[in-house]
Design an enzyme around this catalytic site. Structure first.
Site, PDB file in Angstrom:
ATOM      1  N   LYS A  33      -0.416  -1.237  -1.846  1.00  0.00           N
ATOM      2  CA  LYS A  33       0.880  -1.728  -2.338  1.00  0.00           C
ATOM      3  C   LYS A  33       1.530  -2.638  -1.298  1.00  0.00           C
ATOM      4  O   LYS A  33       2.059  -3.685  -1.639  1.00  0.00           O
ATOM      5  CB  LYS A  33       1.828  -0.565  -2.659  1.00  0.00           C
ATOM      6  CG  LYS A  33       1.345   0.332  -3.783  1.00  0.00           C
ATOM      7  CD  LYS A  33       2.425   1.301  -4.222  1.00  0.00           C
ATOM      8  CE  LYS A  33       2.800   2.327  -3.168  1.00  0.00           C
ATOM      9  NZ  LYS A  33       1.748   3.307  -2.873  1.00  0.00           N
ATOM     10  N   ARG A 108       9.922   6.640  -7.226  1.00  0.00           N
ATOM     11  CA  ARG A 108       8.757   7.505  -7.125  1.00  0.00           C
ATOM     12  C   ARG A 108       8.916   8.755  -7.987  1.00  0.00           C
ATOM     13  O   ARG A 108       8.004   9.562  -8.058  1.00  0.00           O
ATOM     14  CB  ARG A 108       8.633   7.950  -5.683  1.00  0.00           C
ATOM     15  CG  ARG A 108       7.324   7.545  -5.007  1.00  0.00           C
ATOM     16  CD  ARG A 108       7.451   8.022  -3.645  1.00  0.00           C
ATOM     17  NE  ARG A 108       6.457   8.071  -2.702  1.00  0.00           N
ATOM     18  CZ  ARG A 108       6.285   7.216  -1.704  1.00  0.00           C
ATOM     19  NH1 ARG A 108       6.950   6.100  -1.666  1.00  0.00           N
ATOM     20  NH2 ARG A 108       5.420   7.476  -0.766  1.00  0.00           N
ATOM     21  N   ARG A 148      -6.830   3.849   8.431  1.00  0.00           N
ATOM     22  CA  ARG A 148      -5.802   2.804   8.583  1.00  0.00           C
ATOM     23  C   ARG A 148      -5.213   2.789  10.000  1.00  0.00           C
ATOM     24  O   ARG A 148      -4.841   3.817  10.533  1.00  0.00           O
ATOM     25  CB  ARG A 148      -4.709   3.052   7.557  1.00  0.00           C
ATOM     26  CG  ARG A 148      -3.597   2.053   7.578  1.00  0.00           C
ATOM     27  CD  ARG A 148      -2.895   1.988   6.256  1.00  0.00           C
ATOM     28  NE  ARG A 148      -2.118   3.179   5.947  1.00  0.00           N
ATOM     29  CZ  ARG A 148      -1.414   3.314   4.824  1.00  0.00           C
ATOM     30  NH1 ARG A 148      -1.417   2.354   3.926  1.00  0.00           N
ATOM     31  NH2 ARG A 148      -0.728   4.412   4.604  1.00  0.00           N
ATOM     32  N   ARG A 181      -0.472   5.758  11.720  1.00  0.00           N
ATOM     33  CA  ARG A 181       0.731   6.427  11.232  1.00  0.00           C
ATOM     34  C   ARG A 181       0.529   7.929  11.283  1.00  0.00           C
ATOM     35  O   ARG A 181      -0.533   8.422  10.925  1.00  0.00           O
ATOM     36  CB  ARG A 181       0.992   6.000   9.777  1.00  0.00           C
ATOM     37  CG  ARG A 181       2.092   4.998   9.640  1.00  0.00           C
ATOM     38  CD  ARG A 181       2.142   4.433   8.268  1.00  0.00           C
ATOM     39  NE  ARG A 181       2.332   5.448   7.234  1.00  0.00           N
ATOM     40  CZ  ARG A 181       2.533   5.146   5.953  1.00  0.00           C
ATOM     41  NH1 ARG A 181       2.561   3.895   5.577  1.00  0.00           N
ATOM     42  NH2 ARG A 181       2.697   6.098   5.058  1.00  0.00           N
ATOM     43  N   ARG A 192       0.130  14.239  -0.191  1.00  0.00           N
ATOM     44  CA  ARG A 192       0.783  13.061  -0.777  1.00  0.00           C
ATOM     45  C   ARG A 192       0.166  12.722  -2.138  1.00  0.00           C
ATOM     46  O   ARG A 192       0.860  12.294  -3.055  1.00  0.00           O
ATOM     47  CB  ARG A 192       0.676  11.864   0.168  1.00  0.00           C
ATOM     48  CG  ARG A 192       1.561  12.037   1.394  1.00  0.00           C
ATOM     49  CD  ARG A 192       1.253  11.016   2.455  1.00  0.00           C
ATOM     50  NE  ARG A 192       1.743   9.694   2.140  1.00  0.00           N
ATOM     51  CZ  ARG A 192       1.231   8.576   2.654  1.00  0.00           C
ATOM     52  NH1 ARG A 192       0.209   8.616   3.474  1.00  0.00           N
ATOM     53  NH2 ARG A 192       1.750   7.418   2.338  1.00  0.00           N
TER      54      ARG A 192
HETATM   55  P1  AMP Z   1       5.318   5.543   2.066  1.00  0.00           P
HETATM   56  O1  AMP Z   1       5.202   4.697   3.288  1.00  0.00           O
HETATM   57  O2  AMP Z   1       5.847   4.775   0.880  1.00  0.00           O
HETATM   58  O3  AMP Z   1       4.038   6.247   1.725  1.00  0.00           O
HETATM   59  O4  AMP Z   1       6.417   6.675   2.376  1.00  0.00           O
HETATM   60  C1  AMP Z   1       6.258   7.574   3.449  1.00  0.00           C
HETATM   61  C2  AMP Z   1       7.070   8.831   3.177  1.00  0.00           C
HETATM   62  O5  AMP Z   1       8.469   8.495   3.019  1.00  0.00           O
HETATM   63  C3  AMP Z   1       6.701   9.546   1.892  1.00  0.00           C
HETATM   64  O6  AMP Z   1       5.597  10.418   2.064  1.00  0.00           O
HETATM   65  C4  AMP Z   1       8.009  10.299   1.593  1.00  0.00           C
HETATM   66  O7  AMP Z   1       8.162  11.426   2.445  1.00  0.00           O
HETATM   67  C5  AMP Z   1       9.066   9.288   1.999  1.00  0.00           C
HETATM   68  N1  AMP Z   1       9.442   8.384   0.873  1.00  0.00           N
HETATM   69  C6  AMP Z   1       9.187   7.055   0.748  1.00  0.00           C
HETATM   70  N2  AMP Z   1       9.672   6.549  -0.393  1.00  0.00           N
HETATM   71  C7  AMP Z   1      10.264   7.594  -1.038  1.00  0.00           C
HETATM   72  C8  AMP Z   1      10.934   7.720  -2.295  1.00  0.00           C
HETATM   73  N3  AMP Z   1      11.073   6.690  -3.141  1.00  0.00           N
HETATM   74  N4  AMP Z   1      11.410   8.945  -2.621  1.00  0.00           N
HETATM   75  C9  AMP Z   1      11.286  10.006  -1.789  1.00  0.00           C
HETATM   76  N5  AMP Z   1      10.645   9.952  -0.605  1.00  0.00           N
HETATM   77  C10 AMP Z   1      10.131   8.754  -0.215  1.00  0.00           C
END
Ligand code: AMP
Length: 238
Positions: A33, A108, A148, A181, A192
């Site tokens: 993404k 999400r 990654r 990360r 996740r």
């Molecule tokens: P990402 O980089 O998008 O995978 O986000 C990393 C982490 O941030 C996720 O595993 C969640 O803990 C939190 N997070 C990111 N976006 C959201 C969202 N829209 N709603 C809730 N938690 C989020």
């Protein structure tokens, strides 16, 4: 609120561009993404709004929001909707969102999607969200996530299995040691994925039911996925 409106603009090279409005990229963790968001940003000159990036920024700067989100993120769970919605509302006030933006990682949950639809519907000039889902198989995703790495200086992204740097764990461009990360482990990935399947599947159903949804195959070269995403956006805005 600053609205993303449908209009034709002319860029610095004199090319006419149609503002794409808000585009939501959906997909499991690791489908690409972020990479595709950057392709869309370059094509249309619109920002990427990544709630993951915004939350990491808050966490790393020790803000009140960041302190509330820290443990939840480390466990691969979702930060409460209200906190994330508020953060997005603030971001959408910025003038750079006027022609459109790429939503990456938000909404999400069904709650977040319904909140966003209401938020945009409150502005008669705003275009509704269109959603494009990027599909990649489970095993491929696991390699993408656990392999990654990124350069903390220039942001270049690598994968030690699929797209390794020339020198082990060092950035090709500036030689900086690459970083991983903290949530890119197999254990957190599984959590996740579970979270994605249970919480985000209703978001897919929501936009599909509204007729504002398309899927593309994410297991292809980056440029091909980008071309497919852009074709999907063009169809959804036609
Ligand atoms: P990402 O980089 O998008 O995978 O986000 C990393 C982490 O941030 C996720 O595993 C969640 O803990 C939190 N997070 C990111 N976006 C959201 C969202 N829209 N709603 C809730 N938690 C989020």
């Amino acid at each position: 609120m600053t609205a993303a409106v449908a209009e034709t603009r002319v860029d610095s090279k004199g090319t006419r561009k149609v503002s794409p409005g808000p585009i939501l990229l959906l997909g499991a963790p690791g489908v690409g993404k972020g990479t595709q968001a950057k392709e869309l940003m370059a094509k249309w000159g619109i920002p990427q709004i990544s709630t993951g990036d915004l939350l990491r920024y808050n966490r790393d700067h020790g803000t009140s929001l960041g302190r509330q989100a820290k443990e939840i993120m480390a466990a691969g769970k979702l930060v409460p909707d209200d906190l994330v919605n508020q953060m997005v509302a603030e971001r959408l006030k910025q003038a750079d969102t006027v022609a459109g933006y790429v939503l990456d990682g938000f909404p999400r949950t069904l709650n977040q999607a319904e909140w966003l639809d209401r938020h945009l519907a409150a502005d008669p000039k705003a275009l509704p969200v269109i959603a494009v889902s990027i599909q990649v198989g489970y095993t491929q995703l696991l390699r993408r996530i656990t392999g990654r790495r990124s350069c903390p200086v220039c942001g270049t992204i690598y994968n030690i299995y699929l797209q390794p740097p020339k020198v082990d764990e060092k950035c090709d461009l500036d030689g900086t040691p690459l970083v991983r990360r903290s949530d890119d482990t197999e254990e957190v990935f599984r959590e996740r994925m579970r979270t994605y399947e249970t919480q985000t599947a209703p978001v897919v159903d929501h936009y599909r039911a509204l007729g504002r949804f398309e899927e593309v195959n994410g297991d292809q070269p980056v440029e091909q996925v980008a071309a497919d995403v852009m074709a999907a956006v063009a169809r959804l805005r036609s």
